[in-house]
Design an enzyme around this catalytic site. Structure first.
Site, PDB file in Angstrom:
ATOM      1  CB  CYS A   1      13.937  -3.492  -7.607  1.00 45.87           C
ATOM      2  SG  CYS A   1      14.240  -1.712  -7.676  1.00 45.87           S
TER       3      CYS A   1
ATOM      4  CG  HIS B   1      10.456  -1.779  -5.470  1.00 41.82           C
ATOM      5  ND1 HIS B   1      11.635  -2.352  -5.022  1.00 41.82           N
ATOM      6  CD2 HIS B   1       9.605  -2.812  -5.717  1.00 41.82           C
ATOM      7  CE1 HIS B   1      11.495  -3.673  -4.989  1.00 41.82           C
ATOM      8  NE2 HIS B   1      10.273  -3.970  -5.416  1.00 41.82           N
TER       9      HIS B   1
ATOM     10  CG  HIS C   1       9.237  -7.518  -5.969  1.00 39.71           C
ATOM     11  ND1 HIS C   1       9.248  -6.527  -5.006  1.00 39.71           N
ATOM     12  CD2 HIS C   1       8.703  -8.606  -5.345  1.00 39.71           C
ATOM     13  CE1 HIS C   1       8.749  -6.982  -3.876  1.00 39.71           C
ATOM     14  NE2 HIS C   1       8.404  -8.233  -4.046  1.00 39.71           N
TER      15      HIS C   1
END
Length: 360
Positions: free
Chosen positions: A275, A323, A335
């Site tokens: 990520c 994240h 993402h």
């Protein structure tokens, strides 16, 4: 046996096909579980398996960000150590040159009838011990005394450099040990997730893929045509706001082109990402250097409220800031989710929102 029964054939496309392929992992439904069958543990339903796998992926992601941070620090320690070693080599060469000059003076002294004690110092195998003599300065001539002081200074500089190098080497070894620890955690969590998924039949995996697709469609504001062509920016049903600057627009463009790329922990592109690696790569392509981890990336720009998001803003999730995604407008982001899903477009409300940063 039921475990070897050919599953009902279904046509899957797009996100569902990719998810089904990933959920297969070990492949066929004949993968043996603990009880010797190809079915999931009877104590866990497919939904429970998915819940546990999602939790394991979350834990692996947290460890991945810690690994990324430790790796960055290890690389810096290694670079600093290399610089110190190079500097020590230069100082050693300077010392040797200075001692050679004093050696020439010693040869001249010998030819004229003796070697001054100051020159003996320079040629001694242990010049520091000789330099401790209190009468040295008085016996040495001004020129020779200055040369000896230069030698002594270089010796001290070398000692300092060696001490600093030892410290950096110790830090490097500590970082390397930390890397091994986080790597073991990551591979352990991901391995456990794979073992859980391998206990599902092909039909169960297909059902999970269908359920995930329905969840995705429910929160996705784009239509089917848009989703089928997500490798390039497509018009949204509601016109999103424009990127605040050219760099943000370039980062969004990069993110769209990365859709479909696999998630690989520790990867920063160009063919795979985690990520924070995707966020770093997207802005690197836009000419902006971002830190490596989510923890540092959230502080790499100007904080913005969720209601003020614009394309290119970095959006962060979970209380631990573990994240990150790249906001692309209309309530969506691009993402790299986890090893079970490639880089993709997703609603930002799929995860607990923790904050956002606008890279300036």
């Amino acid at each position: 046996m039921a475990a070897h029964r050919k599953p009902r054939q279904r046509l899957l496309t797009g996100r569902a096909a990719r998810t089904a392929a990933t959920l297969a992992l070990a492949g066929a439904a004949s993968v043996t579980a603990l009880d010797g069958t190809g079915h999931a543990d009877p104590r866990l339903s497919p939904a429970e398996v998915k819940s546990k796998v999602d939790a394991l992926h979350r834990e692996a992601e947290i460890a991945t960000e810690k690994y990324n941070g430790a790796k960055e620090k290890a690389e810096k320690a290694e670079a600093s150590l290399g610089e110190l070693r190079d500097e020590a080599a230069r100082k050693t060469a300077e010392l040797n040159s200075a001692r050679e000059s004093l050696g020439s003076y010693a040869a001249a002294q010998y030819r004229t009838g003796g070697i001054d004690p100051s020159v003996q110092l320079a040629l001694s195998s242990d010049p520091e011990q000789f330099l401790d003599g209190a009468s040295f300065a008085d016996r040495a001539g001004h020129r020779q005394a200055a040369a000896i002081r230069g030698v002594r200074k270089k010796l001290r500089q070398l000692d300092q450099l060696h001490a600093e190098a030892d410290g950096h080497l110790s830090a490097l070894r500590s970082r390397q040990a930390e890397l091994r620890k986080h790597k073991n955690t990551i591979t352990g969590k991901l391995g456990e997730a794979e073992r859980l998924l391998s206990r599902l039949t092909a039909e169960q995996r297909t059902r999970l893929a269908d359920a995930e697709q329905r969840t995705q469609l429910a929160g996705d504001g784009t239509d089917r045509v848009t989703r089928a062509h997500t490798r390039t920016p497509q018009p949204q049903p509601h016109a999103p706001s424009k990127a605040p600057n050219a760099r943000a627009a370039a980062a969004v463009s990069y993110a769209y082109k990365a859709i479909g790329s696999p998630y690989v922990w520790g990867a920063t592109g160009p063919n795979a990402f985690d990520c924070s690696g995707l966020a770093q790569a997207a802005y690197r392509a836009a000419g902006v250097s971002l830190p490596r981890t989510t923890y540092a990336q959230i502080a790499a720009g100007e904080r913005v409220a969720r209601s003020a998001l614009r394309p290119g803003d970095l959006v962060f999730f979970y209380s631990g800031i573990s994240h990150v995604g790249i906001y692309v407008g209309n309530g969506q982001m691009i993402h790299a989710p986890n090893p079970s899903a490639p880089v993709r477009l997703a609603p930002i409300d799929q995860m607990p929102f923790a904050g956002a940063t606008r890279v300036v």
